[in-house]
Design an enzyme around this catalytic site. Structure first.
Site, PDB file in Angstrom:
ATOM      1  CB  CYS A 114      -8.864  -9.126 -29.175  1.00 26.57           C
ATOM      2  SG  CYS A 114      -8.626  -8.254 -27.639  1.00 26.57           S
ATOM      3  CG  HIS A 261     -12.175  -7.613 -30.621  1.00 25.14           C
ATOM      4  ND1 HIS A 261     -12.779  -8.227 -29.553  1.00 25.14           N
ATOM      5  CD2 HIS A 261     -11.233  -6.788 -30.095  1.00 25.14           C
ATOM      6  CE1 HIS A 261     -12.217  -7.805 -28.434  1.00 25.14           C
ATOM      7  NE2 HIS A 261     -11.277  -6.923 -28.740  1.00 25.14           N
ATOM      8  CG  ASN A 291     -12.320  -5.569 -25.303  1.00 23.67           C
ATOM      9  OD1 ASN A 291     -12.317  -6.787 -25.449  1.00 23.67           O
ATOM     10  ND2 ASN A 291     -11.380  -4.791 -25.805  1.00 23.67           N
TER      11      ASN A 291
HETATM   12  O1  UT7 Z   1      -9.368  -5.392 -27.239  1.00 22.56           O
HETATM   13  C1  UT7 Z   1      -8.019  -5.191 -27.095  1.00 22.56           C
HETATM   14  C2  UT7 Z   1      -7.607  -3.995 -27.767  1.00 22.56           C
HETATM   15  N1  UT7 Z   1      -7.872  -2.833 -26.929  1.00 22.56           N
HETATM   16  C3  UT7 Z   1      -8.263  -1.720 -27.490  1.00 22.56           C
HETATM   17  O2  UT7 Z   1      -8.498  -1.697 -28.681  1.00 22.56           O
HETATM   18  C4  UT7 Z   1      -8.342  -0.490 -26.642  1.00 22.56           C
HETATM   19  C5  UT7 Z   1      -7.853   0.687 -27.427  1.00 22.56           C
HETATM   20  N2  UT7 Z   1      -7.771   1.904 -26.615  1.00 22.56           N
HETATM   21  C6  UT7 Z   1      -8.856   2.555 -26.182  1.00 22.56           C
HETATM   22  O3  UT7 Z   1      -9.966   2.116 -26.377  1.00 22.56           O
HETATM   23  C7  UT7 Z   1      -8.654   3.883 -25.501  1.00 22.56           C
HETATM   24  O4  UT7 Z   1      -7.290   4.213 -25.545  1.00 22.56           O
HETATM   25  C8  UT7 Z   1      -9.141   3.911 -24.026  1.00 22.56           C
HETATM   26  C9  UT7 Z   1     -10.671   3.879 -23.983  1.00 22.56           C
HETATM   27  C10 UT7 Z   1      -8.615   2.736 -23.264  1.00 22.56           C
HETATM   28  C11 UT7 Z   1      -8.693   5.204 -23.346  1.00 22.56           C
HETATM   29  O5  UT7 Z   1      -9.211   6.313 -24.034  1.00 22.56           O
HETATM   30  P1  UT7 Z   1      -8.287   7.523 -24.492  1.00 22.56           P
HETATM   31  O6  UT7 Z   1      -9.147   8.440 -25.221  1.00 22.56           O
HETATM   32  O7  UT7 Z   1      -7.100   6.930 -25.224  1.00 22.56           O
HETATM   33  O8  UT7 Z   1      -7.856   8.172 -23.122  1.00 22.56           O
HETATM   34  P2  UT7 Z   1      -6.383   8.427 -22.526  1.00 22.56           P
HETATM   35  O9  UT7 Z   1      -5.869   7.179 -21.908  1.00 22.56           O
HETATM   36  O10 UT7 Z   1      -5.552   9.119 -23.541  1.00 22.56           O
HETATM   37  O11 UT7 Z   1      -6.708   9.454 -21.380  1.00 22.56           O
HETATM   38  C12 UT7 Z   1      -7.210  10.788 -21.659  1.00 22.56           C
HETATM   39  C13 UT7 Z   1      -7.486  11.480 -20.350  1.00 22.56           C
HETATM   40  C14 UT7 Z   1      -6.304  11.433 -19.370  1.00 22.56           C
HETATM   41  O12 UT7 Z   1      -6.347  12.640 -18.626  1.00 22.56           O
HETATM   42  P3  UT7 Z   1      -5.360  13.862 -18.971  1.00 22.56           P
HETATM   43  O13 UT7 Z   1      -3.982  13.302 -18.810  1.00 22.56           O
HETATM   44  O14 UT7 Z   1      -5.700  14.255 -20.378  1.00 22.56           O
HETATM   45  O15 UT7 Z   1      -5.735  14.889 -17.956  1.00 22.56           O
HETATM   46  C15 UT7 Z   1      -6.650  10.281 -18.463  1.00 22.56           C
HETATM   47  O16 UT7 Z   1      -6.078  10.398 -17.184  1.00 22.56           O
HETATM   48  O17 UT7 Z   1      -8.579  10.839 -19.676  1.00 22.56           O
HETATM   49  C16 UT7 Z   1      -8.159  10.397 -18.381  1.00 22.56           C
HETATM   50  N3  UT7 Z   1      -8.795   9.111 -18.111  1.00 22.56           N
HETATM   51  C17 UT7 Z   1     -10.006   9.010 -17.526  1.00 22.56           C
HETATM   52  N4  UT7 Z   1     -10.854   9.924 -17.040  1.00 22.56           N
HETATM   53  C18 UT7 Z   1     -12.014   9.476 -16.516  1.00 22.56           C
HETATM   54  C19 UT7 Z   1      -8.358   7.885 -18.442  1.00 22.56           C
HETATM   55  N5  UT7 Z   1      -9.261   6.959 -18.065  1.00 22.56           N
HETATM   56  C20 UT7 Z   1     -10.287   7.629 -17.497  1.00 22.56           C
HETATM   57  C21 UT7 Z   1     -11.506   7.225 -16.939  1.00 22.56           C
HETATM   58  N6  UT7 Z   1     -12.333   8.175 -16.450  1.00 22.56           N
HETATM   59  N7  UT7 Z   1     -11.889   5.929 -16.871  1.00 22.56           N
END
Ligand code: UT7
Length: 334
Positions: A114, A261, A291
């Site tokens: 990135c 970014h 992204n």
């Molecule tokens: O450019 C490079 C740098 N990258 C970034 O800056 C990315 C930074 N991270 C993020 O943007 C976020 O962490 C994500 C968007 C990737 C994920 O969001 P989050 O709010 O951190 O979600 P999480 O991974 O903590 O998941 C929360 C819940 C989980 O369920 P439980 O365990 O709480 O029941 C996941 O299983 O959401 C669930 N989940 C989803 N549900 C529906 C994870 N992905 C999905 C999905 N659809 N696509």
């Protein structure tokens, strides 16, 4: 005193639009979840019949050259930022050189994810300031759709990434006070495995590198610890912007446009709030493209410029954070 000015910007994205609804047919996800957690509504995925990293970069370059009224032959050096090169080696820089029919000029590949475009801009700026080259092409381009696990197992990573290319033509200028004012580059390799693709890496012993020996092919897909990346990103974005402002003795109110970014709209909004910047001073297009890693800043720059949001004399700040971890900023007097 020589400075480096961006004289032309261009971008190209694949025609194929993939909405959140389209993804919900491949994995257990919803439009609501993706919009709420990332701000993304759609992204572009490559068409294997048409798109390559190098040919998308060439299209972005042609747009940049046309807008700058520059002949492609006037480009003296290529800097290509990508983590999804067309081949394992050589890098896509030489393929872009071939696409543009540019003979013999050097091509440098940058793999800083990135932050790759800002790292590339920094290298271009130094080459120009030392007088080595006068006109340098800096591109960021990615095809990430083919390294995503588009099943429910990969849903927390797969929904954020997209494909595309952006290009900037950087040229030597004698106009005092205009151009790239400074760039600031950082890395912390302790976190390399928080966002990475392991294979085909050279760290495996010979016997394991035979494709038929690799039973779990998930190591060929993007692995991301989203929470850890998110947490570090918000802090480092703010820190590296502060560093750029301080080193130029300007204040956050002096920024006319911040282009972060496009990692996640929540990160951009958090940053905007912490810097107390109004909406019109922060450019986001992640809603349309997801992204796009190294391509995200040059695509956003190209669109912001085309929308009349970047004008001569304005102060533009670029900032990035991503895999490595690496992070970087650039301050530009347009
Ligand atoms: O450019 C490079 C740098 N990258 C970034 O800056 C990315 C930074 N991270 C993020 O943007 C976020 O962490 C994500 C968007 C990737 C994920 O969001 P989050 O709010 O951190 O979600 P999480 O991974 O903590 O998941 C929360 C819940 C989980 O369920 P439980 O365990 O709480 O029941 C996941 O299983 O959401 C669930 N989940 C989803 N549900 C529906 C994870 N992905 C999905 C999905 N659809 N696509």
């Amino acid at each position: 005193m020589i400075s480096s000015r961006i004289i032309g910007l261009g971008h190209h994205v694949p025609e194929n639009i993939v909405t959140n609804h389209d993804l919900s047919k491949l994995m257990d996800t919803t439009d609501e979840w993706i919009v709420e957690r990332t701000g993304i509504h759609q992204r572009r995925f490559m068409n294997p019949e048409k798109d390559t990293v190098a040919n998308m970069a060439a299209k972005a370059t042609r747009m940049a050259a046309e807008r700058a009224d520059l002949k492609i032959e006037d480009i003296e050096f290529i800097i290509f930022a990508t983590i999804t090169p067309d081949y394992y080696f050589p890098g896509s820089g030489v393929l872009l050189q071939r696409e543009l029919n540019l003979e013999r000029i050097g091509a440098l590949d940058i793999r800083n994810a990135c932050s790759g475009f800002i790292y590339g801009l920094s290298v271009a700026d130094q080459f120009i300031k030392t007088g080595m080259y006068k006109t340098i092409l800096v591109v960021g381009a990615e095809i990430q759709s083919t390294v995503l696990d588009l099943s429910t197992r990969g849903r927390s990573t797969a929904v954020i990434f997209g494909d595309g290319a952006g290009a900037a033509i950087v040229q030597a200028s004698q106009e005092n006070g205009r151009g790239v004012l400074s760039t600031h580059l950082h890395a912390d390799g302790r976190f390399a495995e928080e966002l990475y693709i392991k294979d085909p890496g050279s760290s495996r012993p010979q016997a394991e590198r035979q494709p038929e020996q690799i039973l779990d092919t998930s190591t060929f897909k993007v692995h991301m610890n989203g929470n850890a990346v998110f947490k570090h990103a918000v802090g480092k974005f703010a820190e590296v912007i502060e560093e750029a402002l301080k080193s130029n003795q300007v204040h956050v109110e002096d920024i006319d446009l911040l282009i972060p970014h496009q990692a996640n709209l929540k990160i951009s909004k958090f940053l905007q709030a912490s810097l107390n910047l109004p909406d019109e001073k922060v450019y986001n297009n992640i809603m349309r493209y997801g992204n796009t890693t190294a391509a995200s800043i040059p695509i956003a720059l190209s669109e912001a410029w085309a929308e009349g949001k970047i004008n001569p004399g304005q102060l533009v700040c670029l900032a990035a954070f991503g895999s490595g971890f690496t992070w970087a900023s650039a301050l530009i007097k347009w």
